[in-house]
Design a protein around this motif. Sequence first.
Motif, short mmCIF file in Angstrom:
data_model
loop_
_atom_site.label_atom_id
_atom_site.label_comp_id
_atom_site.label_asym_id
_atom_site.label_seq_id
_atom_site.Cartn_x
_atom_site.Cartn_y
_atom_site.Cartn_z
N VAL A 156 20.45 -5.62 48.25
CA VAL A 156 18.90 -5.02 49.73
C VAL A 156 19.27 -4.09 47.43
CG1 VAL A 156 19.47 -2.58 50.29
CG2 VAL A 156 20.83 -4.57 51.23
N ALA A 157 17.13 -4.63 47.72
CA ALA A 157 16.58 -3.26 46.38
C ALA A 157 16.09 -2.67 47.56
CB ALA A 157 15.77 -4.92 45.70
N ALA A 158 15.51 -1.33 46.27
CA ALA A 158 14.76 -0.48 46.82
C ALA A 158 14.11 0.50 46.05
CB ALA A 158 15.85 0.48 47.55
N ILE A 159 12.97 0.55 46.74
CA ILE A 159 11.74 1.55 45.55
C ILE A 159 12.28 2.34 45.31
CG2 ILE A 159 9.66 -0.42 46.32
CD1 ILE A 159 9.43 2.31 47.23
N SER A 160 13.40 3.07 46.35
CA SER A 160 14.10 4.68 46.04
C SER A 160 15.23 4.90 45.48
CB SER A 160 13.50 5.57 46.70
OG SER A 160 11.67 5.69 46.82
N ALA A 161 16.07 5.24 45.42
CA ALA A 161 16.98 5.60 45.20
C ALA A 161 17.94 5.13 46.35
CB ALA A 161 18.12 7.04 44.82
N VAL B 180 20.64 -3.04 44.46
CA VAL B 180 19.53 -2.22 43.51
C VAL B 180 18.75 -0.87 43.80
CG1 VAL B 180 18.01 -3.24 42.52
CG2 VAL B 180 19.70 -4.77 42.37
N GLY B 181 18.40 -0.07 43.08
CA GLY B 181 17.79 1.21 43.47
C GLY B 181 16.69 1.13 42.42
N PHE B 182 15.79 2.09 42.66
CA PHE B 182 14.44 2.30 41.43
C PHE B 182 13.87 1.22 41.38
CE2 PHE B 182 17.19 5.67 41.14
CZ PHE B 182 16.62 6.64 41.95
N ALA B 183 13.77 0.11 42.19
CA ALA B 183 13.21 -1.09 41.46
C ALA B 183 11.70 -1.32 41.72
CB ALA B 183 13.66 -2.27 42.89
N ARG B 184 11.38 -0.14 40.52
CA ARG B 184 10.06 -0.59 40.07
C ARG B 184 9.19 -1.20 39.55
NH1 ARG B 184 9.48 6.29 41.87
NH2 ARG B 184 10.56 5.20 43.67
N GLY B 185 8.40 -2.13 39.19
CA GLY B 185 7.56 -2.71 38.39
C GLY B 185 8.97 -3.65 37.46
#
Length: 261
Positions: free
Chosen positions: A220-225, A242-247
């Motif tokens: 699971v990957a999220a753009i936030s925490a 995974v968290g904070f997946a941004r760029g």
Amino acid sequence: MNDGHRRVRARRFVAGVGQAVDEPLAEETPVALLYNGHPHAVMMATPADLEDFAVGFSVSEGLVAEAGEVRVVDQMRHGDGIALHLHVPQAAFDALVSRGRNLAGRTGCGLCGTESLADAIRPIRRVRGLPAVSGRLVMLFDELQARQPLNALTGGVHAAAVLDDVLHLHVREDVGRHNAIDKAIGAALRHGASPQQLLVTSRASYEVVHKAATAGIGLVAAISAPTALAVRLASEAGLTLVGFARGARHTLYTGIDAETL
């Protein structure tokens, strides 16, 4: 299929100057799920991809073991709401009735309607974690971003994407993040595929991790925490979180192959 939005008249102000506009807004509709004629839950959802939603919800909530056990019998509109009539095997129905749930649920709330604390924090399924490969995450989130037409139009919905075992990405949108997850899981399952990874445009809550593990998803990957409970449950499940997946950035909280990050 409803495209999930409606235009309303509004007045937009820029630097104090008003202008009449025709504004597209995401729909939010009560969707009731009835199993073998028995009411189970009402979720506030975007009225699109509802068969995906029904299948994904049934599997991710552990109401059935596999997608083939749930069949959408009918969709019926009642006033401002929609009733999804579903059929499941008798054993699954008996377990559902014994589990119990109220009918009220806020937008995408996966725990609304549970009748006890034991129902709220249920045991989690063990899964096989997957490596969080940086390049692939960037590519997948770029594709997810590009495939959100309802959010591009309204600016008011979440999105979720499921990568399946043949590397096809199933993207769905909804006003509720849990609903978007169920729709994406259901889309993969209805294509006869096996969900492998889940991407969400939100935080990674307990319910996000639990739904993913129940559906057999290994990452699971999220753009936030994530929440602390989500990390603990992901660790128990063996799931890569995974968290904070941004760029090019992301943070690995649980999982395998940390050296690939």
